[in-house]
Design an enzyme around this catalytic site. Sequence first.
Site, mmCIF file in Angstrom:
data_model
loop_
_atom_site.group_PDB
_atom_site.id
_atom_site.type_symbol
_atom_site.label_atom_id
_atom_site.label_comp_id
_atom_site.label_asym_id
_atom_site.label_seq_id
_atom_site.Cartn_x
_atom_site.Cartn_y
_atom_site.Cartn_z
ATOM 1 N N ASP A 46 37.333 -12.608 7.826
ATOM 2 C CA ASP A 46 37.479 -11.828 9.026
ATOM 3 C C ASP A 46 37.309 -12.719 10.361
ATOM 4 O O ASP A 46 37.761 -12.239 11.177
ATOM 5 C CB ASP A 46 36.130 -10.911 9.162
ATOM 6 C CG ASP A 46 36.349 -9.668 8.523
ATOM 7 O OD1 ASP A 46 37.425 -9.500 7.976
ATOM 8 O OD2 ASP A 46 35.558 -8.922 8.509
ATOM 9 N N GLY A 47 37.007 -14.015 10.208
ATOM 10 C CA GLY A 47 36.870 -15.069 11.293
ATOM 11 C C GLY A 47 38.447 -15.178 11.663
ATOM 12 O O GLY A 47 38.718 -15.260 12.792
ATOM 13 N N ASN A 117 35.684 -5.462 17.234
ATOM 14 C CA ASN A 117 34.795 -5.777 16.635
ATOM 15 C C ASN A 117 33.681 -5.170 17.602
ATOM 16 O O ASN A 117 32.991 -4.247 17.543
ATOM 17 C CB ASN A 117 34.268 -6.943 16.076
ATOM 18 C CG ASN A 117 34.629 -7.178 14.361
ATOM 19 O OD1 ASN A 117 35.103 -6.217 13.953
ATOM 20 N ND2 ASN A 117 34.321 -8.223 14.014
ATOM 21 N N GLU A 118 33.297 -6.085 18.882
ATOM 22 C CA GLU A 118 32.232 -5.928 19.367
ATOM 23 C C GLU A 118 32.364 -6.628 20.849
ATOM 24 O O GLU A 118 33.024 -7.614 20.935
ATOM 25 C CB GLU A 118 30.759 -6.237 18.699
ATOM 26 C CG GLU A 118 30.909 -7.619 18.563
ATOM 27 C CD GLU A 118 29.984 -8.140 17.346
ATOM 28 O OE1 GLU A 118 29.410 -7.396 16.626
ATOM 29 O OE2 GLU A 118 29.661 -9.462 16.946
#
Length: 263
Positions: A46-47, A117-118
């Site tokens: 995911d990174g 994501n955020e």
Amino acid sequence: MKYSIVKNDYPESLDLANQLTEQLTSDQAWVVDDENPDYVFVIGGDGTFLKAVKQFNHLLAQIKFYPIKKGGIGFYTNRNLFDPKELKTNLNLNECQINKYPLLEVKIDEKTFFVINELKVLNDVVPQQFSIFVNDEKLENFKGTGVVFATPSGSTGYLKSINGAIIYPTSQELFEMQEVAPVSTVLFHTINAPIIFSHEETIRLTQINSLKVNDALTVVGDARIIATTFATIEVKISAIKLKIITTNKINRAALLKDIFVGN
């Protein structure tokens, strides 16, 4: 069809990237284009996926991402297995599965960003103070470390670690806001609970006090600092969806079990 490859630094990822490049260059329909691709292959966890989203943040409306699992835990990549022989089948738009994920559209003063994501608005040195509005109606005055916004797919990350709710349906146009360490006294208090909004709401943060130069304010979108000061931040669900090609049907329950529960 134009493509680009984003990978992590593991040797096996380089080997897989070479296999992929060999497969693509054997087909004249594919042309490498790192500036304006139609497809972006992401080799890693995911990174690496977030790195690709950052790199092509201005082209998200046109790009289809093809994540390939070669890294750590990955919500976007765990179920994507890769076989070069099946590449043509998997990229046939009549046969492949494309999942569409909601994005946060974030406007910081005059600049716009897209977040998968955020978004974190934090200050660990001094309490920051801002007013929070929902569709131009004031919700509260906030004082504390900050607030976090997350998409359904991002709700299992930082937001979960600060006791936010997991939004189960990743395809829904929902997003969540959670306060971080708000001041709580008999003289000052806030809602201090996760709030889930729909695509019909726009959240606005407006500074109450001016921040000093040495204050440690950071506005972080998908693990990168995108601002260190602001007068106003607006957050809403974007009309643009992040398009991700998958080789297997995404099972949200299985992902949550694999990563957080185990056998």
